[in-house]
Scaffold this motif. Structure first.
Motif, PDB file in Angstrom:
ATOM      1  N   ASP A  64       0.831  -1.217   0.000  1.00 35.43           N
ATOM      2  CA  ASP A  64       0.000   0.000   0.000  1.00 35.43           C
ATOM      3  C   ASP A  64       0.863   1.264   0.000  1.00 35.43           C
ATOM      4  O   ASP A  64       0.596   2.235   0.726  1.00 35.43           O
ATOM      5  CB  ASP A  64      -0.961   0.006   1.194  1.00 35.43           C
ATOM      6  N   GLY A  65       1.942   1.215  -0.785  1.00 38.33           N
ATOM      7  CA  GLY A  65       2.807   2.386  -0.935  1.00 38.33           C
ATOM      8  C   GLY A  65       3.866   2.536   0.134  1.00 38.33           C
ATOM      9  O   GLY A  65       4.745   3.393   0.022  1.00 38.33           O
ATOM     10  N   VAL A  66       3.806   1.720   1.197  1.00 36.34           N
ATOM     11  CA  VAL A  66       4.782   1.805   2.291  1.00 36.34           C
ATOM     12  C   VAL A  66       5.925   0.822   2.030  1.00 36.34           C
ATOM     13  O   VAL A  66       5.688  -0.356   1.756  1.00 36.34           O
ATOM     14  CB  VAL A  66       4.111   1.481   3.647  1.00 36.34           C
ATOM     15  N   ASP A  67       7.167   1.302   2.118  1.00 39.51           N
ATOM     16  CA  ASP A  67       8.333   0.442   1.904  1.00 39.51           C
ATOM     17  C   ASP A  67       8.501  -0.493   3.105  1.00 39.51           C
ATOM     18  O   ASP A  67       8.796  -0.061   4.216  1.00 39.51           O
ATOM     19  CB  ASP A  67       9.587   1.306   1.739  1.00 39.51           C
ATOM     20  N   VAL A  68       8.298  -1.803   2.854  1.00 41.23           N
ATOM     21  CA  VAL A  68       8.404  -2.800   3.941  1.00 41.23           C
ATOM     22  C   VAL A  68       9.611  -3.720   3.708  1.00 41.23           C
ATOM     23  O   VAL A  68       9.710  -4.777   4.328  1.00 41.23           O
ATOM     24  CB  VAL A  68       7.107  -3.640   4.055  1.00 41.23           C
ATOM     25  N   THR A  69      10.510  -3.314   2.824  1.00 41.81           N
ATOM     26  CA  THR A  69      11.622  -4.175   2.407  1.00 41.81           C
ATOM     27  C   THR A  69      12.382  -4.761   3.591  1.00 41.81           C
ATOM     28  O   THR A  69      12.763  -5.930   3.572  1.00 41.81           O
ATOM     29  CB  THR A  69      12.606  -3.381   1.508  1.00 41.81           C
ATOM     30  N   ARG A  70      12.603  -3.961   4.623  1.00 42.26           N
ATOM     31  CA  ARG A  70      13.397  -4.416   5.778  1.00 42.26           C
ATOM     32  C   ARG A  70      12.520  -4.878   6.940  1.00 42.26           C
ATOM     33  O   ARG A  70      13.045  -5.213   7.997  1.00 42.26           O
ATOM     34  CB  ARG A  70      14.321  -3.288   6.272  1.00 42.26           C
ATOM     35  N   TRP A  71      11.210  -4.886   6.751  1.00 42.10           N
ATOM     36  CA  TRP A  71      10.329  -5.345   7.827  1.00 42.10           C
ATOM     37  C   TRP A  71      10.363  -6.863   7.907  1.00 42.10           C
ATOM     38  O   TRP A  71      10.288  -7.545   6.881  1.00 42.10           O
ATOM     39  CB  TRP A  71       8.889  -4.914   7.579  1.00 42.10           C
ATOM     40  N   ASP A  72      10.418  -7.415   9.121  1.00 46.48           N
ATOM     41  CA  ASP A  72      10.372  -8.874   9.236  1.00 46.48           C
ATOM     42  C   ASP A  72       8.917  -9.348   9.244  1.00 46.48           C
ATOM     43  O   ASP A  72       7.981  -8.540   9.234  1.00 46.48           O
ATOM     44  CB  ASP A  72      11.157  -9.371  10.456  1.00 46.48           C
ATOM     45  N   VAL A  73       8.736 -10.655   9.306  1.00 49.79           N
ATOM     46  CA  VAL A  73       7.405 -11.257   9.160  1.00 49.79           C
ATOM     47  C   VAL A  73       6.439 -10.787  10.245  1.00 49.79           C
ATOM     48  O   VAL A  73       5.234 -10.669  10.010  1.00 49.79           O
ATOM     49  CB  VAL A  73       7.526 -12.804   9.119  1.00 49.79           C
ATOM     50  N   ARG A  74       6.948 -10.483  11.459  1.00 50.23           N
ATOM     51  CA  ARG A  74       6.066 -10.079  12.563  1.00 50.23           C
ATOM     52  C   ARG A  74       5.421  -8.720  12.318  1.00 50.23           C
ATOM     53  O   ARG A  74       4.374  -8.413  12.892  1.00 50.23           O
ATOM     54  CB  ARG A  74       6.849 -10.054  13.886  1.00 50.23           C
ATOM     55  N   ARG A  75       6.039  -7.895  11.492  1.00 45.65           N
ATOM     56  CA  ARG A  75       5.490  -6.548  11.234  1.00 45.65           C
ATOM     57  C   ARG A  75       4.573  -6.519  10.008  1.00 45.65           C
ATOM     58  O   ARG A  75       3.998  -5.488   9.689  1.00 45.65           O
ATOM     59  CB  ARG A  75       6.636  -5.546  11.024  1.00 45.65           C
ATOM     60  N   ARG A  76       4.466  -7.638   9.319  1.00 44.72           N
ATOM     61  CA  ARG A  76       3.634  -7.691   8.106  1.00 44.72           C
ATOM     62  C   ARG A  76       2.358  -8.471   8.394  1.00 44.72           C
ATOM     63  O   ARG A  76       2.372  -9.473   9.101  1.00 44.72           O
ATOM     64  CB  ARG A  76       4.391  -8.358   6.958  1.00 44.72           C
ATOM     65  N   ASN A  77       1.272  -8.000   7.830  1.00 44.77           N
ATOM     66  CA  ASN A  77      -0.027  -8.673   8.024  1.00 44.77           C
ATOM     67  C   ASN A  77      -0.156  -9.773   6.973  1.00 44.77           C
ATOM     68  O   ASN A  77      -0.784  -9.603   5.931  1.00 44.77           O
ATOM     69  CB  ASN A  77      -1.158  -7.654   7.895  1.00 44.77           C
ATOM     70  N   VAL A  78       0.505 -10.899   7.265  1.00 44.81           N
ATOM     71  CA  VAL A  78       0.696 -11.950   6.264  1.00 44.81           C
ATOM     72  C   VAL A  78       0.340 -13.313   6.833  1.00 44.81           C
ATOM     73  O   VAL A  78       0.516 -13.557   8.025  1.00 44.81           O
ATOM     74  CB  VAL A  78       2.173 -11.901   5.819  1.00 44.81           C
ATOM     75  N   ALA A  79      -0.180 -14.205   5.988  1.00 42.50           N
ATOM     76  CA  ALA A  79      -0.417 -15.606   6.369  1.00 42.50           C
ATOM     77  C   ALA A  79       0.141 -16.482   5.253  1.00 42.50           C
ATOM     78  O   ALA A  79       0.090 -16.103   4.074  1.00 42.50           O
ATOM     79  CB  ALA A  79      -1.898 -15.878   6.559  1.00 42.50           C
ATOM     80  N   MET A  80       0.671 -17.653   5.620  1.00 40.64           N
ATOM     81  CA  MET A  80       1.318 -18.511   4.616  1.00 40.64           C
ATOM     82  C   MET A  80       0.920 -19.970   4.822  1.00 40.64           C
ATOM     83  O   MET A  80       0.834 -20.446   5.952  1.00 40.64           O
ATOM     84  CB  MET A  80       2.839 -18.354   4.696  1.00 40.64           C
ATOM     85  N   VAL A  81       0.686 -20.663   3.715  1.00 40.77           N
ATOM     86  CA  VAL A  81       0.393 -22.103   3.728  1.00 40.77           C
ATOM     87  C   VAL A  81       1.475 -22.795   2.912  1.00 40.77           C
ATOM     88  O   VAL A  81       1.782 -22.383   1.788  1.00 40.77           O
ATOM     89  CB  VAL A  81      -0.996 -22.407   3.125  1.00 40.77           C
ATOM     90  N   TYR A  82       2.067 -23.846   3.485  1.00 41.29           N
ATOM     91  CA  TYR A  82       3.185 -24.552   2.853  1.00 41.29           C
ATOM     92  C   TYR A  82       2.721 -25.876   2.244  1.00 41.29           C
ATOM     93  O   TYR A  82       1.612 -26.337   2.479  1.00 41.29           O
ATOM     94  CB  TYR A  82       4.281 -24.835   3.897  1.00 41.29           C
ATOM     95  N   GLN A  83       3.628 -26.514   1.465  1.00 39.60           N
ATOM     96  CA  GLN A  83       3.328 -27.864   0.925  1.00 39.60           C
ATOM     97  C   GLN A  83       3.145 -28.864   2.055  1.00 39.60           C
ATOM     98  O   GLN A  83       2.286 -29.711   2.016  1.00 39.60           O
ATOM     99  CB  GLN A  83       4.467 -28.422   0.089  1.00 39.60           C
ATOM    100  N   GLN A  84       4.039 -28.765   3.053  1.00 38.73           N
ATOM    101  CA  GLN A  84       3.955 -29.683   4.191  1.00 38.73           C
ATOM    102  C   GLN A  84       2.752 -29.279   5.045  1.00 38.73           C
ATOM    103  O   GLN A  84       2.400 -28.111   5.119  1.00 38.73           O
ATOM    104  CB  GLN A  84       5.224 -29.618   5.056  1.00 38.73           C
ATOM    105  N   PHE A  85       2.155 -30.249   5.686  1.00 39.12           N
ATOM    106  CA  PHE A  85       0.995 -29.964   6.531  1.00 39.12           C
ATOM    107  C   PHE A  85       1.512 -29.420   7.865  1.00 39.12           C
ATOM    108  O   PHE A  85       1.789 -30.173   8.783  1.00 39.12           O
ATOM    109  CB  PHE A  85       0.148 -31.222   6.756  1.00 39.12           C
ATOM    110  N   VAL A  86       1.673 -28.114   7.959  1.00 41.67           N
ATOM    111  CA  VAL A  86       2.266 -27.509   9.151  1.00 41.67           C
ATOM    112  C   VAL A  86       1.164 -27.176  10.149  1.00 41.67           C
ATOM    113  O   VAL A  86       0.453 -26.176  10.001  1.00 41.67           O
ATOM    114  CB  VAL A  86       3.068 -26.243   8.784  1.00 41.67           C
ATOM    115  N   ASN A  87       0.980 -28.039  11.159  1.00 44.11           N
ATOM    116  CA  ASN A  87       0.024 -27.815  12.237  1.00 44.11           C
ATOM    117  C   ASN A  87       0.714 -28.098  13.574  1.00 44.11           C
ATOM    118  O   ASN A  87       1.738 -28.782  13.627  1.00 44.11           O
ATOM    119  CB  ASN A  87      -1.196 -28.732  12.083  1.00 44.11           C
ATOM    120  N   TYR A  88       0.128 -27.596  14.650  1.00 47.36           N
ATOM    121  CA  TYR A  88       0.653 -27.899  15.985  1.00 47.36           C
ATOM    122  C   TYR A  88       0.146 -29.280  16.390  1.00 47.36           C
ATOM    123  O   TYR A  88      -1.059 -29.465  16.589  1.00 47.36           O
ATOM    124  CB  TYR A  88       0.197 -26.840  16.989  1.00 47.36           C
TER     125      TYR A  88
END
Length: 371
Positions: A64-88
């Motif tokens: 949204d126009g904000v440079d997040v290049t150096r932001w780590d995953v905790r600062r980004r509103n992101v969710a990810m699903v992997y090939q492996q079934f990653v559950n607790y």
């Protein structure tokens, strides 16, 4: 104001090895985007940069126009699903889905419960909410991982070949549901796959990657029907597209000493010179589809049974032929048979690999798959 996500000349080098080079990509808010490429094309590298799990060596990433290049995953509103079934493993399905909401600590217990149950219903997980992941099938485990990603309502949802580890039947089942699951979500969705058929079924926009470079971006069907280059045509064909070198003279092209192809329709405008003609394997058949089809007398090298179809690898003189035909066929090594190619289905590429002429395709044609 939502501007979506922009990758501006993004590159990544790891240990002196180029993983991504000069990637420029704009993803609109609420869009469904596919990263299509073979293994090691750079799909996972690109997803990890967008997630904030890795940092680019060059270029910028903007949300949204904000440079997040150096932001780590905790600062980004992101969710990810992997090939492996990653559950607790020690948490129930319910608690797995609820975990990101509890971690955020912003919702009441009642709000968390409603969101978990609504998401579980969408992914048909209600009967399993009290079970542990180990008690689920592979498909149910991946649904749980997807539910955990979706329940966050993140502005960016990344899926890295999420169906790759499922069996064929489960893959087909989940693929058909995917479009409905992601429909009308405000998030930017990025779905990585190696499979052209999956890209066609899911639609949206496709970005074709090869060896860390972005080759073409556009509406999925358009990229399939008009690959800008021979390489894009190959990546968007499974099995690979047949490619034959020809010389065009007058109103015809010579495929071999015995076979001359009259140039008509979209091929009529080809100027004299050398070209490479491309034909997808499901358009090379054991019987003619029209009286304009060209017959190629071939010698069978090997056959592969793939589900309810047969892949025939054969040769016609110096030409290599791959035909994908319906049904189970058995032709021993060395069998002589006739294969038929429709000129209406041929792509023409320049010697440098640029698209010169493409068939007049239809949505119905592409729905057959990228075979």
């Amino acid at each position: 104001m939502n501007q979506g996500i922009e990758l501006d000349k993004v590159g990544r080098i790891v240990g002196g090895e180029m993983h991504l080079a000069d990637i420029h990509l704009r993803l609109e808010p609420g869009s469904f985007n596919i990263l299509l490429g073979r293994t090691r094309a750079g799909k996972t590298s690109l997803l990890r940069l967008m997630a904030g799990l890795d940092t680019p060596t060059s270029g910028a990433i903007r949300f949204d126009g904000v440079d997040v290049t150096r932001w780590d995953v905790r600062r980004r509103n992101v969710a990810m699903v992997y090939q492996q079934f990653v559950n607790y493993p020690s948490l129930t399905v319910y608690e797995n889905i609820a975990s990101p909401l509890r971690l955020a600590g912003k919702l009441s217990k009642q709000e968390i419960d409603k969101r978990v149950r609504d998401t579980a219903a969408m992914l048909r997980l209600e009967p399993y909410l009290g079970r542990l992941p180990a008690e689920l099938s592979g498909g149910q485990q991946q649904r749980t991982a997807m539910a955990r990603a979706l329940v966050k309502e993140a502005s960016l949802l990344l899926l890295d070949e999420p169906l790759a580890n499922l069996d064929y039947k489960l893959r087909e089942e989940l693929r058909t549901e995917m479009r409905q699951i992601f429909k009308d979500r405000p998030a930017v969705i990025v779905y990585a796959t190696t499979e052209p058929t999956e890209a066609l079924l899911l639609g949206g926009r496709t970005a074709v990657l090869h060896e860390g470079r972005l080759l073409q971006v556009g509406p999925t069907l358009e990229v399939y029907q008009a690959p800008a280059t021979e390489r894009v045509g190959q990546v968007f064909s499974d099995p690979q597209m047949n490619l034959w070198e020809v010389e065009v003279a007058g109103a015809e092209a010579r495929l071999s000493p015995e076979v001359v192809l009259p140039l008509s329709g979209h091929l009529r405008t080809l100027a004299p010179g050398r070209y490479r003609l491309g034909l997808r394997a499901h358009h090379l058949q054991l019987a003619p589809s029209s009286d304009t089809d060209v017959k190629l007398s071939a010698r069978v090298e090997v056959e592969e049974i793939s589900g309810s179809e047969t892949l025939i690898h054969a040769t016609h003189g110096k030409l290599s032929l791959t035909a994908q035909v319906e049904g189970i066929h058995r032709h021993p090594f060395g069998t002589q048979l006739d294969l038929y190619a429709s000129p209406r289905r041929l792509f023409a590429f320049s010697p440098e690999g640029r698209l010169v002429a493409a068939p007049e395709s239809t949505a119905q044609e592409a729905a057959h798959g990228s075979h």
